[in-house]
Design an enzyme around this catalytic site. Structure first.
Site, mmCIF file in Angstrom:
data_model
loop_
_atom_site.group_PDB
_atom_site.id
_atom_site.type_symbol
_atom_site.label_atom_id
_atom_site.label_comp_id
_atom_site.label_asym_id
_atom_site.label_seq_id
_atom_site.Cartn_x
_atom_site.Cartn_y
_atom_site.Cartn_z
ATOM 1 N N ASP A 83 0.858 -1.207 0.000
ATOM 2 C CA ASP A 83 0.000 0.000 0.000
ATOM 3 C C ASP A 83 0.886 1.247 0.000
ATOM 4 O OD1 ASP A 83 -1.641 2.192 1.763
ATOM 5 O OD2 ASP A 83 -2.955 0.962 0.528
ATOM 6 N N GLU A 87 -4.824 2.442 -4.130
ATOM 7 C CA GLU A 87 -3.373 2.561 -4.046
ATOM 8 C C GLU A 87 -2.762 1.284 -3.485
ATOM 9 O OE1 GLU A 87 -5.052 4.396 -0.239
ATOM 10 O OE2 GLU A 87 -5.553 4.333 -2.357
#
Length: 629
Positions: free
Chosen positions: A500, A544
């Site tokens: 992430d 993301e």
């Protein structure tokens, strides 16, 4: 927060109506329900003496030269002073009938009050009383929120001498009541205060329930503000000492500062959470954050600092934060944030009321009622307007959520229709081919081959993320099942990494979606360059969030690969519009040999848990945990 013009006009109308109604109702309560005090005609020859060395006593005070006394008119305000002050006045009763009188000092924050009442031509007091915040509440001769004393029955004038000592303001609003008058006044006063504090309690209870049901922190901060404001005004009125902490004399001396600082603390937090300050100016947002920390610290330091210093510090900080709040509200209004106008109006009421109270405190104007009632009116109006702001903000957020859900549903319907159209096309082709199978065998083979190529291309396109060009979540789910089966079949380790991008929302807020997309493309390129095996698969599984499938890779190898990726990204900033954006990632890694169909999904969940553990541990780290079954 974006609001269309019609909504702005509606909300402006709501603001105007609610403000007028609130001001009218509470002004009516303060000016009509709470009567103006007209009993000062019974107070004559009011004067005072300053005793800085504390040498005078009740035995010697009446022998002082009359010229040493300074004449005064109630209410007397001598400002902040730690000196002992003596006050003397004569109570002139109604000579036609003998009535019971009460003497009140309508100011609840005096530390020590000693009273002696003398009959005519006598130096020996008929009665002595003690009161003040340094004594437990039960010591007071009459259980009242302000110092209240009974004057002995007499048809002749009596002299009252009061010794006052306080670390705060020496303020002496002296009132002499007939007993019946005071009872009627107290009933009206209790009604007005009951309406106000009942209103605040209702706001606190309703908003704390809204916080628990919505998890919206705006409701929590508003609850803290309303509760702290109520406790501050209760402390100023002496009601907190009378009903909430009657035995805590030490706390009573600090309560105004503690709850006053808490009120501004929650007001700042509420403002930061409600207004888009950071979006327009990180500097102003940082100032408000520092202010919140400062008032939070003052809650604790006010318990140890001397009261005169602490109250002056608080007033200076309050003046600064009110100015900043007014400036911020006006500035955001100019920037096109409609809700900031309502915020400015709310703070304007508090600012004006505080200014008027200050003028009354130094006797420039005379309001005729206790200044605390003006603060109550201003606090109520501000609380109502802030509640309106909160309701507008929540309503708009809810409307945006509904709109987003409706848009997603429409997109899903369109995707479903496109799928049905594709199936219809396929069915039509299939029927046509079956009908002409005997006559056009060659054409059928060509058509089937072309259709197969179209399907493969469609399958490939639906498995690719359009932004980064790598495989998407759909491909990842299929690949995870496939590699899980191969690991179980060949008894080879399978490693999963969930990655992430750290603080991606902050990047989006600062550089916009174009900057955010550029960051994702940059990170994808870095990770692809680090994967050397064709069997390793990189997928984008969220906004993301990325995932790595590393077949036939043990824990040491997987941890090495992901750590190398983390280091490369940390040391490879993205140049965007002439500015370097430094990026970092957090990752969770795990490894196991798959044993059943559900094992691969469990492996993914463990990697995801390690990712969140990495984020909670400070980000920019890789955490590994072996799968324990």
């Amino acid at each position: 927060m974006r609001i269309n013009r019609q909504e702005v006009r509606n909300y402006d109308l709501y603001l105007f109506v609610i403000t007028v109604v609130a001001v009218s109702i509470f002004a009516l309560v303060a000016l009509s329900v709470v009567p103006e005090r007209t009993t000062n005609s019974r107070v004559a020859q009011l004067a005072f003496i300053n005793d800085p060395e504390n040498r005078l006593t009740f035995e010697t005070i009446l022998n002082k030269d009359p010229g040493a006394w300074t004449p005064a008119v109630s209410p007397v305000n001598l400002g902040m002073s730690s000196d002992v002050h003596w006050f003397s006045f004569v109570v002139t009763p109604d000579e036609s009938k003998v009535l019971r009188y009460l003497f009140e000092i309508d100011y609840a924050l005096l530390d020590s009050v000693d009273v002696a009442i003398y009959p005519p031509l006598s130096n020996s007091p008929v009665v002595r009383y003690r009161a003040g915040d340094t004594l437990a509440f039960h010591v007071r001769p009459i259980a009242n929120n302000t110092p209240l004393f009974s004057i002995p029955l007499s048809a002749k004038p009596q002299t009252v001498v009061v010794r006052v000592e306080s670390s705060g303001t020496i303020r002496m609003p002296i009132v002499v009541w007939e007993e019946k008058e005071f009872i009627e006044y107290a009933a009206s006063q209790n009604l007005a205060l009951g309406l106000f504090f009942g209103f605040l309690c209702a706001m606190v209870i309703s908003n704390i329930f809204l916080f628990f049901t919505t998890k919206n922190r705006s409701f929590l901060f508003y609850t803290g503000y309303a509760l702290s404001l109520g406790l501050t005004l209760a402390s100023l009125q002496g009601l907190g000492y009378a009903y909430l902490w009657p035995e805590q004399a030490w706390f009573q001396g600090k309560a105004v500062l503690i709850f006053g600082n808490a009120t501004i603390l929650f007001a700042v937090l509420f403002s930061r959470h409600l207004l888009p300050i950071a979006e327009f100016s990180p500097v102003v947002d940082k100032i408000s954050k520092v202010a919140a920390w400062a008032f939070g610290a003052c809650i604790f330091t006010s318990t140890i600092l001397p009261y005169p210093f602490a109250i002056k510090l608080y007033l200076v900080m309050l003046s600064i934060i009110v100015f900043v709040a007014m400036f911020t509200g006006g500035w955001l209004s100019f920037k096109g944030v409609p809700i900031a106008r309502y915020f400015s109006v709310a703070w304007l009421f508090l600012l004006l009321s505080g200014f008027i109270v200050s003028l009354d405190s130094v006797n420039i104007i005379n309001l005729g009622i206790s200044t605390s009632y003006l603060l109550i009116i201003a606090g109520t109006v501000e609380t109502v307007i802030l509640a309106l702001i909160l309701a507008i903000n929540y309503s708009h957020s809810y409307d945006e959520l509904i709109s987003t859900q409706a848009f997603a549903l429409e997109q899903e319907k369109q995707a479903s229709k496109a799928k049905e159209d594709l199936l219809e096309v396929q069915k039509r082709y299939q029927d046509d081919l079956e009908y002409k199978v005997e006559e056009r065998t060659l054409e059928l083979e060509i058509t089937l081959r072309e259709l197969s190529e179209v399907n493969q291309e469609l399958e490939r396109l639906t498995a690719i993320d359009p932004l980064t060009g790598i495989n998407n979540r759909r491909h990842f789910d299929k690949k995870l099942k496939s590699e899980g089966r191969r690991s179980r079949r060949e008894q080879t380790p399978l490693s999963i990494a969930v990655i992430d991008v750290d603080h991606f929302k902050r990047i989006n807020d600062k550089y916009g979606h174009a900057g955010g997309d550029a960051c994702l493309i940059h990170i994808t390129g870095v990770m692809q360059s680090m994967l050397l095996r064709l069997s390793d698969d990189l997928c984008r599984i969220g906004g993301e969030e990325f995932a790595l499938i590393l077949p036939n890779t043990d824990s040491e190898g997987a941890l090495h690969v992901v750590e190398a990726i983390r280091e490369r990204i940390e040391n490879s900033p993205l140049m965007f519009e002439g500015e370097a954006i430094h990026l970092t990632i957090s990752a969770g890694v795990t490894t196991s040999i798959i044993t059943d169909e559900e094992h691969a999904e469990a492996l993914l969940r463990l990697a995801d848990e390690q990712l969140y553990a990495a984020k909670e541990s400070g980000r920019n780290i890789v955490l590994f945990k072996p799968f324990s079954g």
